[in-house]
Design a protein around this motif. Structure first.
Motif: not given
Length: 694
Positions: A374-378, A639-643, A649-651
Motif C-alpha cells: 500500500q505504501t510502496y508508491p510513496e 501520481l506515482p504508482a506500482l505496476d 510507473s507514472l499515472l
C-alpha cells in the motif's frame, strides 16, 4: 529401502554409490599401504628373514614414511568428517506452525511408501528439493519414530535420518493444495532411495570432500597453515575428480527412481501443475527484477513478495489472453492456507530473498525497513525518482551547466526539467525548437523527431568533451574541446571511456580501452572508433580496435549517443560509484545471524545477483525518466504508482504513461527533444517549473 530392489533407477543409483565408496576404499588402501609394507619389513626382521644394514635402513625409511602418510591420512579424514557441508539458506517451518502442511506431506509419503521428510523449510525461489542435514553442525539428529527400537538386533545398522524437504515459497502462494501435492510427489519419493545406507554413505563422502575443499580455500591463514591446506585441497579435489562421474550418475538414478515411484500419484494433475510451475517462475522473476529490486536499492524490502506473486500473475492473466482460465483456479484453496501464519512466513521469506538476491542485512533496521504494497508508491517509487533527479542535477552542477541557456534569464529557484532538456539537446535541433517567441510555447511547437532509426546505445561513459557548441553550459562542462565536429556521426563514433576520471585529455589519449577505474565496467560497452575519424587528437592514439576484455560484452555492438549524453552518463556512473563506495557493505556487517546463515554468509553476498551492473546508458535513461516523473508529479498532478509486471510507473490523468521511455531515448540517443516536449505539452507538464528533490 522399501521397493528399492524393484526399481531400476534405484538399482543403478546403488551401483554408482558403491563405485563412489570404492574410490574411498582405494584412497584408504593407498594410505595404509606404507604401513603394511613397514609391518612386513618389521615381521621379516623379527623372524630373521630380512637381516642386514640395508634392511634396517629400509625398515627405518618405510616406517617413518608410513607414520607420515598415516598422520596425513588421519588429518584429511578428520577434516572430511568434521567440515561443515554447505547448507541452503532457508526459512524453517516448524510442525506447530504448519500442521496441515506436515500432515499432507506425511500422507503423500505413505501413499508413495517412502519415509517422510524429517522437516520442512521454505526457500525464496521456484524450486523444491531434498537436503540432507544430518551433519552435527546442522543440529541434533532426529529422534526415532515412536515404537521403533534403534538397538534392535545385534548387527542392525542405524538407518540415516530422512532429509529435509525444501519447498519454494512462491509455490505455496500461487498453487492450489492439489497442485502442490502433485508437484511435491516426485520430490518426496526421493526419500526412498536416499535412505539406502550405501547411497547415504556415498552422499556423505562427496559432501565431506566438497566441504574440505571449501576449508582449504579459506583465506587469511599463516604460511604454514596455507601449505597444509593446499595439500588438503589437492587430495580432496583428486578424490572428487575420481568420483564425480559416479556421483552424477547416482543422483540421476535417484531422480529416475523417484519419478518412477511417483507416477501412480496424481499423475494427471501433475501435468497441469507443471504449467503453474513455469508461470510462477516467470512471475517471481518479474516481481524480483521490476518491483523488489528498486525497493532494495532504496533501503526498503517488500515484506509480502509471495503475496505479490499472486497479484502479478493475476495481472498477467488479465492482460494476456493466453493466460485466460488461470484466474478461475483462484477460487480453490491456496496452498498457503496450510500455514498457520502465512503473513509471518511471507515476511521471513521476503527478508531472506532480499539477502540472497541483493545482499541486504540479515535483520531489519533504520536503513533497512520493510515496506508493504500500500505504501510502496510513496515510500519507494516517489523517493527513487527524487533521489535520481537530485543525483542528476548534482552531476550537472559538477559539469558547470547553467540553469538556463540564456544568461539573462532569472534563476527559476530550483532544479528544473528544462535544464536537462536544454543540455541534452543537439545544437541544430535546439535552434529549431527555440524559434517561437514565447518561452512557454517552445516545447509545444517543437518539430517532430527526424525519420532516422533509433540508435540503441550501449555505452555512455565518455569523459567530458565539448563538441564545439556555443552554449554556455557546454563551455563549462567540456574545457578540452575539439573544434570542427558538427557532424552527428562524429558524436556517435566517440570511443568508450572510464566515467571516473575528470581529465578530458585522457579521453582523447586512449579511445579504445577502459582504464581500471571502479566504474569502468559500465563504460566498456562502446564500440571502437571507426577508421578515418576526423578527430585530430584521436589520430595520435592507438589504432581503433575492440576492447581487450577476454569476455564478450553483449552491448559492445551498440552505437554511441550524443557527446553530451555520453558525458552526462559518465558523470552519473562515477557519482553512483562514489555513493556505493561510501556505503558500507551491508552483507558482511550484518549481525544477529543464525548458525545456519553463518555457514553460507562469507561476505560474498548477494549469492545470486538478479541483474548485471547497469550500463551508463541505462543509468542516464533512468535518471532522465525520473526527472520527467518528478516534474509530472509536481506540476501536473501526476501520481506515482506500482505496476505488478513493470514496477514503478507514472499515472497521468489516471492512466499509466507507458510510452515515456521511447521519448526519453530519442532525447538521449539523438539529442532530439521534440517527441518528449510534445508529450509534456499534451500532458500539461511544465518543464520550466522547479521540482522538489530529496
Amino acid at each position: 529401502m522399501t521397493g528399492i530392489g524393484a526399481e531400476m533407477g534405484a538399482q543403478a543409483a546403488r551401483s554408482r554409490a558403491l563405485a563412489v565408496l570404492r574410490v574411498r576404499g582405494r584412497a584408504l588402501a593407498v594410505a595404509v599401504l606404507p604401513a603394511a609394507v613397514a609391518v612386513i619389513l618389521l615381521a621379516g626382521g623379527a623372524t630373521g628373514h630380512f637381516v642386514g644394514r640395508g634392511w634396517d635402513t629400509a625398515r627405518l625409511v618405510v616406517g617413518v614414511l608410513a607414520v607420515l602418510v598415516l598422520l596425513a591420512a588421519a588429518g584429511v579424514a578428520l577434516v572430511v568428517a568434521r567440515a561443515h557441508p554447505a547448507v541452503s539458506p532457508t526459512v524453517p517451518i516448524r510442525e506447530e506452525s504448519a500442521p496441515d502442511l506436515y500432515r499432507m506431506v506425511r500422507d503423500l509419503a505413505d501413499r508413495l511408501d517412502v519415509p517422510a521428510p524429517s522437516a520442512i523449510a521454505l526457500t525464496p525461489d521456484c524450486d523444491s528439493w531434498l537436503e540432507d542435514r544430518t551433519h552435527s553442525a546442522h543440529g541434533p539428529p532426529a529422534r526415532p519414530a515412536s515404537g521403533e527400537d534403534e538397538t534392535a538386533g545385534p548387527v542392525r545398522r542405524r538407518a540415516p535420518a530422512a532429509p529435509v524437504l525444501v519447498i519454494g515459497s512462491p509455490f505455496l502462494w500461487w498453487m492450489r493444495v492439489g497442485e502442490l501435492r502433485a508437484v511435491l510427489a516426485p520430490v518426496i519419493a526421493g526419500t526412498g532411495p536416499s535412505a539406502h545406507p550405501d547411497i547415504a554413505a556415498a552422499r556423505r563422502f562427496v559432501r565431506g570432500l566438497d566441504a574440505a575443499v571449501a576449508v582449504a580455500a579459506t583465506p587469511g591463514r599463516c604460511p604454514l597453515t596455507r601449505g597444509l591446506c593446499a595439500a588438503l585441497g589437492w587430495v580432496a579435489r583428486l578424490l572428487l575428480r575420481g568420483c564425480r562421474e559416479h556421483a552424477t550418475q547416482m543422483e540421476r538414478g535417484v531422480a529416475a527412481a523417484a519419478a518412477e515411484r511417483a507416477q501412480a500419484v496424481d499423475y494427471g494433475l501433475r501435468i497441469v501443475a507443471q504449467e503453474q510451475v513455469g508461470l510462477a517462475y516467470a512471475g517471481w522473476d518479474r516481481l524480483l527484477t521490476r518491483v523488489a529490486l528498486p525497493a532494495w536499492r532504496m533501503g526498503r524490502w517488500p515484506s509480502g513478495l509471495d503475496a505479490g506473486v499472486v497479484a502479478a500473475l493475476t495481472e498477467l492473466s488479465r492482460r494476456d489472453r493466453l493466460a485466460e482460465g488461470f484466474t478461475s483456479r483462484l477460487g480453490e484453496r491456496p496452498a498457503c492456507d496450510l500455514l498457520e501464519e502465512p503473513g509471518a512466513v511471507d515476511e521471513a521469506a521476503s527478508l531472506l530473498a532480499a539477502r540472497l538476491f541483493h545482499g541486504g542485512p540479515a535483520e531489519p533496521g533504520p536503513d533497512w525497513a520493510p515496506v508493504d504494497w500500500q505504501t510502496y508508491p510513496e515510500e519507494v517509487v516517489d523517493r527513487t525518482w527524487r533521489a535520481n533527479a537530485a543525483r542528476l542535477h548534482r552531476v550537472l552542477d559538477s559539469l558547470g551547466v547553467r540553469p538556463s541557456l540564456d544568461p539573462t534569464t532569472p534563476d527559476p529557484g530550483g532544479p528544473t526539467l528544462a535544464r536537462v532538456l536544454d543540455h541534452l539537446t543537439e545544437p541544430g535541433k535546439q535552434t529549431a525548437i527555440a524559434k517561437p517567441s514565447a518561452p512557454a510555447a517552445a516545447h509545444a511547437e517543437s518539430p517532430p523527431s527526424p525519420g532516422e532509426p533509433e540508435a540503441s546505445t550501449g555505452a555512455y561513459a565518455d569523459l567530458p568533451q565539448s563538441p564545439g557548441e556555443p552554449q554556455p553550459d557546454a563551455a563549462h562542462a567540456e574545457p578540452a574541446q575539439s573544434p570542427g565536429e558538427p557532424q552527428p556521426d562524429v558524436a556517435h563514433a566517440e570511443p568508450a571511456q572510464s566515467p571516473g576520471e575528470p581529465q578530458p585529455d585522457v579521453a582523447h589519449a586512449e579511445p579504445a580501452q577502459s582504464p581500471g577505474e571502479p566504474e569502468a565496467d559500465a563504460a566498456r560497452s562502446e564500440p571502437p572508433q571507426s577508421p578515418g575519424e576526423p578527430v585530430p587528437d584521436a589520430a595520435d592514439a592507438e589504432p581503433p580496435q575492440a576492447p581487450p576484455e577476454a569476455e564478450p560484452d553483449p552491448a559492445a555492438d551498440e552505437p554511441t549517443g550524443t557527446e553530451r549524453s555520453a558525458t552526462l552518463a559518465a558523470g552519473l556512473t562515477a557519482e553512483l560509484a562514489r555513493e556505493e563506495a561510501r556505503t558500507p557493505g551491508s552483507g558482511a556487517a550484518a549481525t544477529g545471524q543464525s548458525t545456519e546463515h553463518a555457514l553460507w554468509d562469507g561476505g560474498g553476498l548477494p549469492l545470486f545477483p538478479l541483474q548485471p551492473p547497469r550500463t551508463a546508458r541505462e543509468l542516464l535513461t533512468e535518471h532522465v525518466t525520473a526527472m520527467v516523473c518528478c516534474a509530472a508529479v509536481d506540476t501536473a498532478g501526476a501520481l506515482p504508482a506500482l505496476d505488478w509486471l513493470d514496477g514503478p510507473s507514472l499515472l497521468v490523468g489516471g492512466e499509466r504513461a507507458a510510452d515515456l521511455t521511447p521519448k526519453v531515448l530519442s532525447l538521449i540517443e539523438e539529442g532530439d527533444p521534440g517527441p518528449l516536449r510534445d508529450w509534456l505539452a499534451a500532458s500539461g507538464i511544465r518543464p520550466e517549473k522547479p521540482v522538489r528533490l530529496v
